[in-house]
Design a protein around this motif. Structure first.
Motif, short mmCIF file in Angstrom:
data_model
loop_
_atom_site.label_atom_id
_atom_site.label_comp_id
_atom_site.label_asym_id
_atom_site.label_seq_id
_atom_site.Cartn_x
_atom_site.Cartn_y
_atom_site.Cartn_z
N GLY A 162 3.94 -3.15 4.26
CA GLY A 162 3.87 -1.85 3.33
C GLY A 162 2.14 -1.30 3.66
O GLY A 162 2.03 -0.35 3.28
N PHE A 163 1.38 -2.05 4.59
CA PHE A 163 0.22 -1.60 4.90
C PHE A 163 0.44 -1.43 6.33
O PHE A 163 0.97 -2.00 7.28
CB PHE A 163 -0.78 -2.53 4.30
CG PHE A 163 -0.88 -2.87 3.01
CD1 PHE A 163 -2.04 -2.19 2.48
CD2 PHE A 163 -0.08 -3.66 2.32
CE1 PHE A 163 -2.25 -2.19 1.00
CE2 PHE A 163 -0.20 -3.77 0.80
CZ PHE A 163 -0.97 -3.12 0.37
N VAL A 164 -0.62 -0.41 6.87
CA VAL A 164 -0.88 -0.27 8.36
C VAL A 164 -2.21 -0.21 8.45
O VAL A 164 -3.03 0.13 7.65
CB VAL A 164 0.11 1.14 8.84
CG1 VAL A 164 1.51 0.86 8.59
CG2 VAL A 164 -0.38 2.37 8.18
N SER A 165 -2.66 -0.26 9.84
CA SER A 165 -4.27 -0.11 10.23
C SER A 165 -3.99 0.10 11.75
O SER A 165 -3.45 -0.61 12.46
CB SER A 165 -5.24 -1.06 9.86
OG SER A 165 -6.16 -1.15 10.47
N VAL A 209 2.66 9.30 18.34
CA VAL A 209 2.95 7.94 18.15
C VAL A 209 2.96 7.66 16.62
O VAL A 209 2.63 8.57 15.72
CB VAL A 209 1.31 7.39 18.51
CG1 VAL A 209 1.03 7.33 19.94
CG2 VAL A 209 0.16 7.95 17.73
N ASN A 210 3.82 6.55 16.52
CA ASN A 210 3.97 6.07 15.19
C ASN A 210 2.88 5.67 14.52
O ASN A 210 2.14 4.70 15.03
CB ASN A 210 5.41 5.36 15.04
CG ASN A 210 5.69 4.81 13.80
OD1 ASN A 210 5.19 4.11 13.00
ND2 ASN A 210 7.02 5.46 13.20
N ILE A 211 2.80 6.03 13.18
CA ILE A 211 1.69 5.48 12.43
C ILE A 211 1.85 4.90 11.30
O ILE A 211 1.34 4.76 10.25
CB ILE A 211 0.52 6.55 12.17
CG1 ILE A 211 0.85 7.57 11.29
CG2 ILE A 211 -0.42 6.74 13.72
CD1 ILE A 211 -0.12 8.61 10.82
N GLY A 212 3.26 4.31 10.99
CA GLY A 212 3.92 3.73 10.08
C GLY A 212 4.84 4.27 9.30
O GLY A 212 4.73 5.74 9.41
N ALA A 213 5.88 3.74 8.67
CA ALA A 213 6.91 4.20 8.29
C ALA A 213 7.88 5.08 9.25
O ALA A 213 7.98 5.02 10.41
CB ALA A 213 6.87 5.12 7.03
N MET A 228 3.73 7.41 2.35
CA MET A 228 2.50 6.65 2.72
C MET A 228 1.17 7.29 2.26
O MET A 228 1.18 8.65 2.41
CB MET A 228 2.30 6.23 4.25
CG MET A 228 3.61 5.45 4.91
SD MET A 228 3.56 3.71 4.52
CE MET A 228 2.07 3.15 5.58
N LYS A 229 0.31 6.55 1.75
CA LYS A 229 -1.01 7.19 1.69
C LYS A 229 -2.22 6.43 2.71
O LYS A 229 -2.17 5.51 2.95
CB LYS A 229 -1.52 6.82 0.41
CG LYS A 229 -3.07 7.36 -0.13
CD LYS A 229 -3.76 6.91 -1.48
CE LYS A 229 -4.96 7.33 -1.54
NZ LYS A 229 -6.07 6.91 -0.96
N TYR A 230 -2.79 7.53 3.45
CA TYR A 230 -3.45 7.38 4.49
C TYR A 230 -4.88 7.61 4.00
O TYR A 230 -5.25 8.78 3.52
CB TYR A 230 -3.00 8.00 5.71
CG TYR A 230 -1.76 7.56 6.21
CD1 TYR A 230 -1.77 6.59 7.12
CD2 TYR A 230 -0.71 8.46 6.09
CE1 TYR A 230 -0.45 6.17 7.62
CE2 TYR A 230 0.53 7.80 6.50
CZ TYR A 230 0.73 6.89 7.40
OH TYR A 230 1.98 6.51 7.98
N THR A 231 -5.87 6.68 4.95
CA THR A 231 -7.48 7.07 4.78
C THR A 231 -7.66 6.95 6.42
O THR A 231 -7.46 6.02 7.00
CB THR A 231 -8.19 6.24 4.05
OG1 THR A 231 -7.48 6.37 2.74
CG2 THR A 231 -9.58 6.61 4.04
N ILE A 232 -8.24 7.99 6.86
CA ILE A 232 -8.62 8.10 8.38
C ILE A 232 -10.06 8.32 8.28
O ILE A 232 -10.84 9.23 7.75
CB ILE A 232 -7.89 9.23 9.21
CG1 ILE A 232 -6.37 8.71 9.17
CG2 ILE A 232 -8.68 9.08 10.67
CD1 ILE A 232 -5.55 9.79 9.81
N TYR A 245 -1.11 2.72 3.18
CA TYR A 245 -0.03 1.67 2.54
C TYR A 245 1.03 2.69 1.81
O TYR A 245 0.96 3.97 1.46
CB TYR A 245 -0.83 1.11 1.44
CG TYR A 245 -1.59 1.68 0.46
CD1 TYR A 245 -0.95 2.24 -0.72
CD2 TYR A 245 -2.94 2.28 0.74
CE1 TYR A 245 -1.41 2.95 -1.77
CE2 TYR A 245 -3.33 2.92 -0.37
CZ TYR A 245 -2.85 3.04 -1.50
OH TYR A 245 -3.48 4.14 -2.57
N ALA A 246 2.11 2.01 1.57
CA ALA A 246 3.27 2.75 1.06
C ALA A 246 3.09 3.07 -0.48
O ALA A 246 2.66 2.09 -1.25
CB ALA A 246 4.38 1.82 1.10
#
Length: 193
Positions: free
Chosen positions: A67-70, A43-47, A164-168, A85-86
């Protein structure tokens, strides 16, 4: 009518009658080879970043500014919130990631059986960063993953991949169980394609 013509017509009529009365051959269906069902999906999670997850997980995107994903993945056994976010790779390093993760998990650590601040690296060819995990010191579900789900254990990660910088943040009941392993496998599978 001549005898020869009558014989020929009789033979032709008999042949037609024989062919018409012959039982029809039933076409046998070709044996079908059952395809194995996919147990995972990408699955695509951004960019251009993708995460491999079990095929029964349903990922729901949230409306975010450019520029942001959730994303949210939730069922009876786990709850995962992915936000990102990018940003440039040069803005990311392990020290900053460790501090960000400590700030994110401050309340989780306060209720943990083991208060040691662990930072387990996720570095590979695609990503740089780390994760940590905690379990409640009591048998109650003391951890909350927004919006309002309660769990005995939590896994939190902070990393950079593909611009992208992610926090999970993920809530599970058993940190050593199958669902926690699926969460860690999904986080480790994230790559830029």
């Amino acid at each position: 009518m001549t005898k020869h013509l009558a014989k020929t017509l009789t033979l032709a009529l008999s042949t037609l009658l024989f062919v018409a009365c012959k039982p029809a051959t039933v076409a046998q269906p070709e044996p079908t080879v059952s395809k194995p069902t996919a147990t995972t999906k990408s699955v695509n999670i951004g960019a251009s970043n993708y995460m491999t997850v079990p095929s029964h997980w349903s990922i729901k995107p949230s409306l975010m500014p450019k520029g942001f994903v959730s994303y949210t993945i939730k069922d009876n056994n786990l709850h995962i919130v992915i936000s990102g976010y990018a940003t440039e790779r040069s803005n990311f390093n392990h020290d900053k990631s460790r501090k960000d993760l400590q700030n994110i998990t401050l309340l989780y650590r306060a209720g943990a059986a083991d208060k040691e601040q662990k930072y387990l690296k996720l570095d590979d060819h695609h990503k740089i960063g780390g994760y940590t995990h905690y379990t409640c010191r009591t048998a109650k579900k003391c951890y909350q993953v927004f919006p309002l789900s309660h769990w005995r254990s939590v896994i939190a990660s902070d990393f950079h991949v593909g611009g992208m910088k992610y926090t999970i943040t993920a809530g599970v009941d058993d940190l050593n169980g199958t669902h926690a392993q699926q969460v860690l496998t999904a986080i480790k599978s994230i790559e830029s394609k």
